[in-house]
Design an enzyme around this catalytic site. Structure first.
Site, PDB file in Angstrom:
ATOM      1  N   GLU A 208       2.270   1.922  -5.663  1.00  0.00           N
ATOM      2  CA  GLU A 208       3.337   3.120  -3.862  1.00  0.00           C
ATOM      3  C   GLU A 208       4.021   1.902  -4.345  1.00  0.00           C
ATOM      4  O   GLU A 208       4.594   1.115  -5.442  1.00  0.00           O
ATOM      5  CB  GLU A 208       1.870   2.507  -2.773  1.00  0.00           C
ATOM      6  CG  GLU A 208       2.073   0.653  -2.981  1.00  0.00           C
ATOM      7  CD  GLU A 208       1.562   0.277  -1.539  1.00  0.00           C
ATOM      8  OE1 GLU A 208       0.531   1.423  -1.217  1.00  0.00           O
ATOM      9  OE2 GLU A 208       1.482  -0.632  -1.125  1.00  0.00           O
ATOM     10  N   HIS A 246       0.867  -0.926   3.886  1.00  0.00           N
ATOM     11  CA  HIS A 246       0.300  -1.544   2.757  1.00  0.00           C
ATOM     12  C   HIS A 246       1.323  -2.659   3.828  1.00  0.00           C
ATOM     13  O   HIS A 246       2.799  -2.699   3.476  1.00  0.00           O
ATOM     14  CB  HIS A 246       0.082  -1.842   1.846  1.00  0.00           C
ATOM     15  CG  HIS A 246      -0.942  -1.023   0.935  1.00  0.00           C
ATOM     16  ND1 HIS A 246      -1.100  -0.612   0.085  1.00  0.00           N
ATOM     17  CD2 HIS A 246      -2.572  -1.393   2.110  1.00  0.00           C
ATOM     18  CE1 HIS A 246      -2.596  -0.215  -0.164  1.00  0.00           C
ATOM     19  NE2 HIS A 246      -3.542  -0.321   0.798  1.00  0.00           N
TER      20      HIS A 246
END
Length: 290
Positions: A208, A246
């Site tokens: 990511e 996150h």
């Protein structure tokens, strides 16, 4: 074969008597996992569905031969729980807890590194599953099958989606490493293990935006990995400078962008999908010899 977890794994659950611990213990057992003990200080002698609860990890390991711990304890107690597991010399400690202070993670990970005995996976991760063998964490046990694909992912949700997309082909092991800024087991650790596993034929790596983990993984792949690797990087549409999801996902300039990560991976021969479904299609093409 598999990595980190197999049919011989004996799991203890730290925090098994709590609501989350009890719920996910039952899910693990339902998927065929050998859960042999729970650990909750002060509740030794109790049981959950006949699984004995002990006051300490060391006591549980001595009584049951447990060799994997799954941690379901509140964030403020996580550091102490992991250090206890490391002191007991458990080989694998899977930390599911979200919201662990980064300082605490840094300290317990370094403590584990110094011990030389305990591998940490997580925190803030869904865990590890070797389908048909064992399931340590919160990954649904019924969405895929056993096979020869290895999966390592920062994202729990994308772990599940990729498992489901390729459920007919199946997986050797799926590892959710978590998306916090500091984690115990990295993409590179999993790439190394899958490369060495004779029953893994192809590796799927999900990253990511933010940080440079995927770029470092690309350099490792170039130097050390001969098996085909397919990648996906979550966050192609993320705006610059914004923290996304996150705690580790923050982009600054061109550093850490999905495009930069895609370029780094493709430069070393990794085929990168723009969506999870496209990534799954690339896996199918490679396995079909296209």
């Amino acid at each position: 074969m598999s990595i980190f977890l197999n049919s011989e794994s004996k799991i203890l659950v730290q925090g098994m008597t709590g609501a989350e611990g009890t719920k996910h213990t039952r899910r693990m057992v339902a998927s065929g996992t050998k859960v042999v003990a729970g650990v909750t200080p002060g509740k030794g002698g109790q049981d959950v569905d006949g699984i004995p609860v002990f006051n300490s990890v060391a006591e549980a390991m001595a009584a049951t031969g447990a060799n994997v711990s799954v941690v379901f304890v509140p964030p403020k107690f996580t550091k102490g729980a992991v250090i206890e597991a490391v002191d007991a010399q458990i080989p694998l400690c899977v930390v599911i807890t979200e919201g662990v202070p980064v300082k605490d993670t840094a300290e317990f990970f370094q403590y584990a590194q110094n011990s030389g005995t305990t591998r940490i996976i997580g925190p803030n991760c869904p865990g590890v599953i070797s389908p048909g063998q064992s399931n340590a964490g919160i990954i649904p046990g019924d969405i895929t099958s056993a096979g020869r694909i290895g999966l390592v992912s920062k994202s729990g949700t994308l772990t599940y989606q990729m498992m489901f997309e390729l459920r007919d082909l199946g997986f050797s092991t799926c590892v959710g490493i978590g998306g916090d800024p500091i984690i115990g087991t990295t993409h590179i650790d999993c790439l190394e293990a899958f490369q060495a596993d004779p029953d893994t034929d192809i590796i799927v790596m999900i990253g990511e935006i933010g940080g440079d983990a995927e770029e470092r993984a690309a350099a490792y792949i170039k130097a050390n990995v001969t098996k085909p690797v397919v990648g996906y990087v979550a966050g192609f549409t993320a705006p610059e400078g914004k923290t996304m999801g996150h705690a580790g996902a923050i982009v600054s300039g061109s550093s850490g962008t999905a495009a930069a990560k895609q370029d780094a991976l493709e430069a070393v021969g990794v085929r990168v999908g723009k969506t999870p479904s496209e990534t799954a299609r690339l896996v199918r093409e490679i396995l079909a010899g296209q």
